[in-house]
Enzyme design. Structure first.
Site, mmCIF file in Angstrom:
data_model
loop_
_atom_site.group_PDB
_atom_site.id
_atom_site.type_symbol
_atom_site.label_atom_id
_atom_site.label_comp_id
_atom_site.label_asym_id
_atom_site.label_seq_id
_atom_site.Cartn_x
_atom_site.Cartn_y
_atom_site.Cartn_z
ATOM 1 N N ASN A 188 -7.478 9.747 3.638
ATOM 2 C CA ASN A 188 -6.580 8.913 4.441
ATOM 3 C C ASN A 188 -7.360 8.453 5.670
ATOM 4 O O ASN A 188 -7.532 9.210 6.619
ATOM 5 C CB ASN A 188 -5.354 9.743 4.853
ATOM 6 C CG ASN A 188 -4.457 8.980 5.815
ATOM 7 O OD1 ASN A 188 -4.583 7.755 5.956
ATOM 8 N ND2 ASN A 188 -3.558 9.686 6.476
ATOM 9 N N LYS A 225 -6.544 6.476 7.856
ATOM 10 C CA LYS A 225 -5.669 6.124 8.999
ATOM 11 C C LYS A 225 -6.080 4.755 9.539
ATOM 12 O O LYS A 225 -6.393 3.870 8.749
ATOM 13 C CB LYS A 225 -5.710 7.203 10.074
ATOM 14 C CG LYS A 225 -5.424 8.590 9.520
ATOM 15 C CD LYS A 225 -5.104 9.568 10.599
ATOM 16 C CE LYS A 225 -4.994 10.964 10.009
ATOM 17 N NZ LYS A 225 -4.174 11.856 10.784
ATOM 18 N N HIS A 268 4.131 9.587 5.424
ATOM 19 C CA HIS A 268 3.176 10.353 6.242
ATOM 20 C C HIS A 268 3.850 10.692 7.578
ATOM 21 O O HIS A 268 4.635 9.900 8.101
ATOM 22 C CB HIS A 268 1.894 9.532 6.476
ATOM 23 C CG HIS A 268 0.806 10.355 7.091
ATOM 24 N ND1 HIS A 268 0.768 10.626 8.438
ATOM 25 C CD2 HIS A 268 -0.259 11.003 6.548
ATOM 26 C CE1 HIS A 268 -0.288 11.390 8.697
ATOM 27 N NE2 HIS A 268 -0.921 11.641 7.560
ATOM 28 N N GLU A 315 2.856 10.545 10.476
ATOM 29 C CA GLU A 315 2.640 9.569 11.547
ATOM 30 C C GLU A 315 3.557 8.355 11.368
ATOM 31 O O GLU A 315 3.882 7.668 12.328
ATOM 32 C CB GLU A 315 1.144 9.180 11.593
ATOM 33 C CG GLU A 315 0.329 10.324 12.186
ATOM 34 C CD GLU A 315 -1.127 10.396 11.749
ATOM 35 O OE1 GLU A 315 -1.633 9.431 11.165
ATOM 36 O OE2 GLU A 315 -1.740 11.454 11.999
ATOM 37 N N GLU A 357 1.874 18.809 4.284
ATOM 38 C CA GLU A 357 1.105 18.632 5.512
ATOM 39 C C GLU A 357 1.882 19.184 6.706
ATOM 40 O O GLU A 357 2.714 18.466 7.286
ATOM 41 C CB GLU A 357 0.838 17.140 5.749
ATOM 42 C CG GLU A 357 0.008 16.480 4.687
ATOM 43 C CD GLU A 357 -0.837 15.358 5.285
ATOM 44 O OE1 GLU A 357 -2.062 15.459 5.207
ATOM 45 O OE2 GLU A 357 -0.271 14.407 5.852
ATOM 46 N N GLY A 402 -5.047 17.027 12.324
ATOM 47 C CA GLY A 402 -5.904 16.439 13.362
ATOM 48 C C GLY A 402 -6.620 17.469 14.222
ATOM 49 O O GLY A 402 -7.015 17.169 15.347
ATOM 50 N N SER A 428 -6.292 19.287 8.728
ATOM 51 C CA SER A 428 -7.575 19.833 9.172
ATOM 52 C C SER A 428 -8.387 20.474 8.053
ATOM 53 O O SER A 428 -9.018 21.513 8.240
ATOM 54 C CB SER A 428 -7.368 20.822 10.322
ATOM 55 O OG SER A 428 -6.752 20.151 11.390
HETATM 56 C C1 PEP Z 1 -3.533 13.479 7.647
HETATM 57 O O1 PEP Z 1 -3.218 12.868 8.668
HETATM 58 O O2 PEP Z 1 -3.046 13.186 6.545
HETATM 59 C C2 PEP Z 1 -4.499 14.569 7.771
HETATM 60 C C3 PEP Z 1 -4.556 15.473 6.832
HETATM 61 O O3 PEP Z 1 -5.265 14.524 8.873
HETATM 62 P P1 PEP Z 1 -6.441 15.559 9.287
HETATM 63 O O4 PEP Z 1 -7.220 15.860 8.045
HETATM 64 O O5 PEP Z 1 -7.213 14.815 10.301
HETATM 65 O O6 PEP Z 1 -5.753 16.768 9.808
#
Ligand code: PEP
Length: 254
Positions: free
Chosen positions: A10, A12, A96, A98, A166, A172, A214
């Site tokens: 992803n 983003k 997601h 976000e 998630e 993040g 992460s």
């Molecule tokens: C995400 O936003 O889907 C995600 C998993 O981000 P990160 O890997 O940066 O935690």
């Protein structure tokens, strides 16, 4: 459990230029194309999707980060499932955290899921609690989110269906702050149980389960080995081609 690992990048709102996007896509595709036990999915921002139209292969697929719930209508700024299919996307991230933070509701998520499935695309629906409390209330929050997000989804829809767990509190950060494989496994079992209650035990095993939050090079193998998931949804770590490629290789070796 799915035989091939599913590794979803992803991106983003990154990278900042077409030139960088081409390099990231090219390097990832080249490496991912050599791995026979992994399916790699790259989800660039909308403006870059056309650059990679129909560049997908059996091992490396194209995905989108969001979608609208209809193919026609007055919807300024939105992108339809039909458009995504036409550029060769085969996966779509839906719900997601976000997007949810910007106002997307479970009801919108369920409408999007149905539109994505109707177009023959594979949804990757994201679910996860904001925080963990000592009383375990987060289990109910997660259960309710799954139930409302999947409203209207039929048993047969789960043949091509991905659920990405998630936990928001783990997104993040760094691998050290990610969820432990043991806790991921516990939550994976819980998600399958919720699905079994909603549908039946056989249906509950159908969707592919991913973990996101992460995931980096250092925790990929442990999560995939012990987390009860078939792959990862990777945010920040997917922007560094060499780091992400080592995650793909690690997934391929499990
Ligand atoms: C995400 O936003 O889907 C995600 C998993 O981000 P990160 O890997 O940066 O935690």
């Amino acid at each position: 459990m799915r035989k091939k690992k599913l590794m979803v990048a992803n991106w983003k709102m990154n990278p900042g230029s077409v030139a960088e996007a081409r390099v990231l896509f090219g390097k990832t595709k080249l490496a991912g194309g050599k791995l026979d036990k992994v399916e790699t999915v790259m989800c660039p921002p909308f403006p870059y999707l056309g650059l990679f139209a129909h560049a997908g292969t059996t091992r490396v697929s194209l995905g989108a980060q969001d979608v609208f719930w209809a193919n026609i209508g007055r919807a300024t700024g939105e992108v339809s499932p039909e458009m995504l299919k036409d550029v060769g996307a085969s996966y779509v991230i839906v719900g997601h955290s976000e997007r949810r933070a910007l106002g997307e509701t479970d009801e919108m998520v369920s409408k999007k899921l149905r539109a994505v499935l109707a177009e023959g695309l594979t949804p990757i629906v994201c679910v996860g609690e904001k925080e963990r409390d000592v009383d375990g209330k987060y289990f109910d929050i997660l259960k309710n989110q799954i139930k409302s997000s999947l409203a209207g989804i039929r048993r047969t829809d789960f043949r091509e269906f991905v659920i990405a767990y998630e936990p928001l509190w783990a997104i993040g950060k760094s691998a050290r702050e990610a969820m432990t494989p043991r806790d991921i496994r516990e939550t994976s079992i819980f998600i399958r149980k919720v699905l079994a209650d909603m549908y039946d035990a056989t249906t509950a095993e159908l969707p592919v389960l991913l973990y996101g939050g992460s995931a980096e090079g250092s925790n990929t193998a442990a999560i995939l080995r012990d987390g009860g998931v078939s792959g990862l949804l990777v945010g920040h770590a997917s922007l560094d081609a060499s780091g992400f490629i080592s995650m793909l290789k690690s997934a391929n070796s499990i």
